[in-house]
Design an enzyme around this catalytic site. Sequence first.
Site, PDB file in Angstrom:
ATOM      1  N   LYS A   1      -3.298  -8.241  -5.158  1.00  0.00           N
ATOM      2  CA  LYS A   1      -2.681  -7.728  -6.383  1.00  0.00           C
ATOM      3  C   LYS A   1      -2.783  -8.728  -7.521  1.00  0.00           C
ATOM      4  O   LYS A   1      -2.616  -8.376  -8.685  1.00  0.00           O
ATOM      5  CB  LYS A   1      -1.224  -7.355  -6.124  1.00  0.00           C
ATOM      6  CG  LYS A   1      -0.378  -8.482  -5.589  1.00  0.00           C
ATOM      7  CD  LYS A   1       0.957  -7.947  -5.115  1.00  0.00           C
ATOM      8  CE  LYS A   1       1.714  -9.045  -4.390  1.00  0.00           C
ATOM      9  NZ  LYS A   1       2.743  -8.558  -3.501  1.00  0.00           N
TER      10      LYS A   1
ATOM     11  N   LYS B   1      -4.419 -21.514  -2.891  1.00  0.00           N
ATOM     12  CA  LYS B   1      -3.668 -21.435  -4.142  1.00  0.00           C
ATOM     13  C   LYS B   1      -3.710 -22.745  -4.916  1.00  0.00           C
ATOM     14  O   LYS B   1      -3.738 -22.756  -6.139  1.00  0.00           O
ATOM     15  CB  LYS B   1      -2.218 -20.998  -3.891  1.00  0.00           C
ATOM     16  CG  LYS B   1      -2.145 -19.548  -3.446  1.00  0.00           C
ATOM     17  CD  LYS B   1      -0.818 -18.883  -3.681  1.00  0.00           C
ATOM     18  CE  LYS B   1      -0.955 -17.401  -3.361  1.00  0.00           C
ATOM     19  NZ  LYS B   1       0.291 -16.669  -3.230  1.00  0.00           N
TER      20      LYS B   1
ATOM     21  N   LYS C   1     -10.277 -10.641   0.231  1.00  0.00           N
ATOM     22  CA  LYS C   1      -9.174  -9.723   0.447  1.00  0.00           C
ATOM     23  C   LYS C   1      -8.760  -9.002  -0.839  1.00  0.00           C
ATOM     24  O   LYS C   1      -8.770  -9.609  -1.906  1.00  0.00           O
ATOM     25  CB  LYS C   1      -8.021 -10.554   1.019  1.00  0.00           C
ATOM     26  CG  LYS C   1      -6.649  -9.936   0.983  1.00  0.00           C
ATOM     27  CD  LYS C   1      -5.583 -10.921   1.416  1.00  0.00           C
ATOM     28  CE  LYS C   1      -4.683 -11.258   0.235  1.00  0.00           C
ATOM     29  NZ  LYS C   1      -3.244 -11.145   0.485  1.00  0.00           N
TER      30      LYS C   1
HETATM   31  P1  ATP Z   1      -1.352 -11.668  -3.173  1.00  0.00           P
HETATM   32  O1  ATP Z   1      -2.280 -10.514  -2.999  1.00  0.00           O
HETATM   33  O2  ATP Z   1      -0.894 -11.843  -4.576  1.00  0.00           O
HETATM   34  O3  ATP Z   1      -1.886 -12.914  -2.561  1.00  0.00           O
HETATM   35  P2  ATP Z   1       0.089 -10.503  -1.066  1.00  0.00           P
HETATM   36  O4  ATP Z   1      -0.100  -9.074  -1.421  1.00  0.00           O
HETATM   37  O5  ATP Z   1      -0.734 -11.072   0.011  1.00  0.00           O
HETATM   38  O6  ATP Z   1      -0.041 -11.351  -2.396  1.00  0.00           O
HETATM   39  P3  ATP Z   1       2.760  -9.844  -0.219  1.00  0.00           P
HETATM   40  O7  ATP Z   1       3.091  -8.851  -1.242  1.00  0.00           O
HETATM   41  O8  ATP Z   1       3.922 -10.642   0.186  1.00  0.00           O
HETATM   42  O9  ATP Z   1       1.607 -10.816  -0.696  1.00  0.00           O
HETATM   43  O10 ATP Z   1       2.134  -9.152   1.048  1.00  0.00           O
HETATM   44  C1  ATP Z   1       2.864  -8.161   1.717  1.00  0.00           C
HETATM   45  C2  ATP Z   1       2.150  -7.742   2.970  1.00  0.00           C
HETATM   46  O11 ATP Z   1       0.917  -7.097   2.648  1.00  0.00           O
HETATM   47  C3  ATP Z   1       1.789  -8.880   3.917  1.00  0.00           C
HETATM   48  O12 ATP Z   1       2.121  -8.484   5.232  1.00  0.00           O
HETATM   49  C4  ATP Z   1       0.317  -9.034   3.770  1.00  0.00           C
HETATM   50  O13 ATP Z   1      -0.278  -9.511   4.956  1.00  0.00           O
HETATM   51  C5  ATP Z   1      -0.115  -7.615   3.481  1.00  0.00           C
HETATM   52  N1  ATP Z   1      -1.378  -7.568   2.738  1.00  0.00           N
HETATM   53  C6  ATP Z   1      -1.610  -8.101   1.520  1.00  0.00           C
HETATM   54  N2  ATP Z   1      -2.879  -7.861   1.130  1.00  0.00           N
HETATM   55  C7  ATP Z   1      -3.455  -7.161   2.132  1.00  0.00           C
HETATM   56  C8  ATP Z   1      -4.783  -6.614   2.310  1.00  0.00           C
HETATM   57  N3  ATP Z   1      -5.730  -6.745   1.404  1.00  0.00           N
HETATM   58  N4  ATP Z   1      -5.026  -5.932   3.456  1.00  0.00           N
HETATM   59  C9  ATP Z   1      -4.068  -5.788   4.388  1.00  0.00           C
HETATM   60  N5  ATP Z   1      -2.817  -6.281   4.279  1.00  0.00           N
HETATM   61  C10 ATP Z   1      -2.506  -6.960   3.166  1.00  0.00           C
END
Ligand code: ATP
Length: 330
Positions: A198, A113, A195
Amino acid sequence: MDKKIVFSGVQPSGELTIGNYIGAIKNFAELQDEFNCYYCIVDLHAITVPQVPKDLRKRSLDVLSLYMACGIDPEKSTLFIQSHVPAHTELTWVLNTITYMGQLNRMTQFKEKSRKSDENLNAGLYTYPVLMASDILLYQADFVPVGEDQKQHLELARDLAERFNYRYSDTFTVPEPLIREFGARIMSLQDPESKMSKSDEDANAFILILDDKDTIRRKIKRAVTDSLGIMAYNDEQPGLKNLINIYSVFSNDDVETILKRYDGLGYGKFKEDLAEVVVEGISPIQDKYKDLINNKDYLEKVYKEGAERAEYAAMKTLRKVYKKVGFIPR
Ligand code: ATP
Ligand code: LTN
């Protein structure tokens, strides 16, 4: 009464993707009969990147509604908003004082980040993992269901629990991550090496839980695959592998079955069916979400009751911590 404890959280920092669903939320509901579960909307974490206040409020209720739409029952699990329980920030302060800066410097999420945005390098982004450790340790959680990307943060939480226990005597349960073998890392549809996120600038890279049917179909159709044209499951065809993973999660079919079914049929047909499998899996969630999000009174009741239950458990731990570090009780 003796159930083991589960804690997890999701940031209300954007609209949730099927990566969040598959890697995290889908598993939350599956755990709630066997464990005493706390599921948090981590708004304090969300403000480590700039948020529009009005949107943050809306998204917090969105996450709450989606939790329930995905099958989490507020009668069984405690659903609450992080900022409603001040103990989270209070414990964070104490844990900050036993966290080494060297450890925080090594956190890959922070490194990534900070590489992306040099203007807004705030201290909150840096100590983000300490707040996350507080979330988990306050509830004496045994297990933390998360996606693969959170593994390093979990290690820090374990490390801080052990360090505190060693310095001040046994206080915290040392938590274990619950990372599913399958689906813990759903990849971007446009760049299968990174990955699904969002916060990706390219909306074609992710599918949102609330995307409409045609959008889902369009995004899957455009998903990057490869020029080999052979239905196979391996790391040389990462785009296809990711799509097969998604198919498998939504259909409950195993990889072998899927490969056999589409052998020789081409990616086009596979993608068409995948879109329908996703749409079918996601529609009931969308329907429930739409009912819930309009019922503000009910949502308020859920998060207020949740905060009360959460606070009770959190304060028990915080009082112990304050006593052990030498603060005079009020
Ligand atoms: P950003 O994508 O903006 O970095 P994030 O989606 O990782 O944010 P959170 O919304 O807090 O952040 O994530 C919620 C949960 O979703 C966490 O347990 C994270 O590990 C899981 N997660 C996020 N993206 C993925 C993915 N692509 N595949 C599997 N699990 C995910
Ligand atoms: N950092 C997590 C969200 C999060 C979390 C938690 C997950 C905050 N506190 C406690 C599990 C337990 C993320 O997914 N980005």
